[in-house]
Design a protein around this motif. Structure first.
Motif, mmCIF file in Angstrom:
data_model
loop_
_atom_site.group_PDB
_atom_site.id
_atom_site.type_symbol
_atom_site.label_atom_id
_atom_site.label_comp_id
_atom_site.label_asym_id
_atom_site.label_seq_id
_atom_site.Cartn_x
_atom_site.Cartn_y
_atom_site.Cartn_z
ATOM 1 N N ALA A 181 -12.564 -1.260 -2.923
ATOM 2 C CA ALA A 181 -12.749 -1.755 -1.562
ATOM 3 C C ALA A 181 -12.708 -3.274 -1.507
ATOM 4 C CB ALA A 181 -14.070 -1.240 -0.992
ATOM 5 N N ALA A 184 -9.267 -5.154 -0.673
ATOM 6 C CA ALA A 184 -8.611 -5.048 0.624
ATOM 7 C C ALA A 184 -7.875 -6.353 0.945
ATOM 8 C CB ALA A 184 -9.636 -4.741 1.709
ATOM 9 N N GLY A 185 -6.601 -6.245 1.262
ATOM 10 C CA GLY A 185 -5.788 -7.411 1.586
ATOM 11 C C GLY A 185 -5.116 -8.060 0.395
ATOM 12 N N ASP A 201 -0.898 2.897 -5.341
ATOM 13 C CA ASP A 201 -1.101 3.642 -4.101
ATOM 14 C C ASP A 201 -2.503 4.239 -4.003
ATOM 15 O OD1 ASP A 201 1.438 3.094 -3.154
ATOM 16 O OD2 ASP A 201 2.328 4.885 -4.062
ATOM 17 N N ASP A 204 -6.664 1.625 -1.429
ATOM 18 C CA ASP A 204 -6.459 1.509 0.014
ATOM 19 C C ASP A 204 -6.479 0.043 0.458
ATOM 20 O OD1 ASP A 204 -6.330 4.262 0.352
ATOM 21 O OD2 ASP A 204 -8.492 4.458 0.689
ATOM 22 N N GLY A 205 -5.621 -0.267 1.410
ATOM 23 C CA GLY A 205 -5.681 -1.559 2.075
ATOM 24 C C GLY A 205 -5.083 -2.724 1.335
ATOM 25 N N VAL A 206 -4.271 -2.461 0.290
ATOM 26 C CA VAL A 206 -3.654 -3.568 -0.444
ATOM 27 C C VAL A 206 -2.180 -3.688 -0.076
ATOM 28 C CG1 VAL A 206 -5.234 -3.349 -2.382
ATOM 29 C CG2 VAL A 206 -3.030 -2.158 -2.459
ATOM 30 N N ASN A 207 -1.622 -4.835 -0.379
ATOM 31 C CA ASN A 207 -0.188 -5.054 -0.249
ATOM 32 C C ASN A 207 0.471 -4.624 -1.552
ATOM 33 O OD1 ASN A 207 2.416 -6.006 0.206
ATOM 34 N ND2 ASN A 207 1.880 -8.129 -0.276
ATOM 35 N N HIS A 208 1.100 -3.455 -1.538
ATOM 36 C CA HIS A 208 1.775 -2.922 -2.724
ATOM 37 C C HIS A 208 3.131 -3.615 -2.827
ATOM 38 C CE1 HIS A 208 3.006 0.925 -5.152
ATOM 39 N NE2 HIS A 208 3.483 -0.183 -5.692
#
Length: 303
Positions: A181, A184-185, A201, A204-208
């Motif tokens: 968590a 995030a970002g 993947d 959650d919430g990351v720039n892949h």
């Protein structure tokens, strides 16, 4: 994408791996993923080897087991200029030899067939194509049997089990993260066509980010600030941090293993070779590898 291969026939237990990966007091230093100190580490382009039928040959032709690998993926395989009892020659490169976990396994498998193991240096993305074209006899390259890969080739029982984690710069705002968590970002980078990319993947919430072709490219990006974090093989933590002192490995509750997936390494074989597959599995079961075997191999990675 999660990947939890069957552990039947596993040559290396989860408990053993956690001990090796640094989740206990094991300390391995002076290692690096880069192999610039040896002969050329340039990998053949996946299209550089002609896939025509007249270049293909049968399994073990000429008394050699032709083993496909990058020869640039420590601790599984790397290139050296010194021939020892632990190395095998790299085909087509004078004075070049391969060492690593995969080479230990390749020598055991070759012995089971009465063959001499030789490394065939290929780009990761070209390994399966080369196998099906008959240019190599098998893949022993730290490869995991994903559902997609199993549609193209067969896999042996596991010979090694690993896990993945995250590396960030020491001065990164994510260096103190205690859970996914906290990322995030963040921009997270993996290696193309490997689980080092697909496991991202699970956060959650990351720039892949668009994956790069190699682990050295991952390291270059995070060191230069082009991304916030990269995925890595936990078993190579000591070597990567020794070579990249500005990086830090993230821990959650004291563990460097951040992703729950067990990442197995298996021998890849062309489909329809059931007798060969059985003999490879028998060789893996009889390897006799233990903690000290893997520790010794990892400790001799090039500095």
């Amino acid at each position: 994408m999660k990947n939890t291969p069957s552990t039947q026939g596993r040559a290396y237990s989860r408990r053993d791996f956690l001990k090796l990966s640094g989740l206990t007091a094991l300390s391995i230093g002076g290692m690096t993923v880069l192999t610039a100190c040896g002969p050329s580490t340039e990998t053949k382009d996946s299209g550089a080897t002609d896939a025509k039928s007249d270049t293909a040959s049968s399994f073990g032709e000429g008394g050699k087991l032709r083993v496909g690998m990058e020869v640039a993926y420590p601790p599984y395989n790397w290139q050296t200029s010194e021939a020892t009892d632990d190395t095998i020659p790299v085909e087509g490169l004078d004075g070049a030899y391969a060492d690593g976990i995969d080479i230990f396994v390749a020598k055991k498998v070759a012995a089971a067939f009465g063959l001499e193991a030789v490394a065939v240096k290929l780009a990761w993305s070209g390994l399966i194509e080369a196998l099906n074209a008959g240019q190599i006899d098998c893949i022993i390259a730290g490869m995991t049997p994903t559902d997609e890969r199993k549609q193209s080739i067969d896999f042996s029982d596991p010979y090694f089990i690993g896990h993945y984690g995250l590396l960030v710069k020491k001065d990164s705002p994510y260096a103190s993260a205690t859970s996914f968590a906290d990322f995030a970002g963040a921009s997270v980078l993996g290696q193309k066509d490997t689980l080092l990319d697909t496991v991202i993947d699970e956060i959650d919430g990351v720039n892949h980010m668009t994956p790069v072709d190699s682990v050295p490219a991952q390291l270059s990006h995070v060191n230069q600030g082009a991304c916030d974090a990269i995925t890595y093989n936990v078993e190579n933590r000591g070597g990567l941090l020794a070579a990249n002192p500005d990086l830090v490995a993230i821990q959650f509750d004291g563990s460097y293993q951040l992703f729950p997936d067990e990442v197995s390494c298996n021998v890849g074989l062309k489909k329809g070779q059931d007798d060969v597959l059985k003999k490879v599995n028998d060789a893996i079961a009889a390897m006799g590898a233990d903690d000290s075997t893997w520790e010794t191999i990892i400790a001799r990675q090039p500095a």
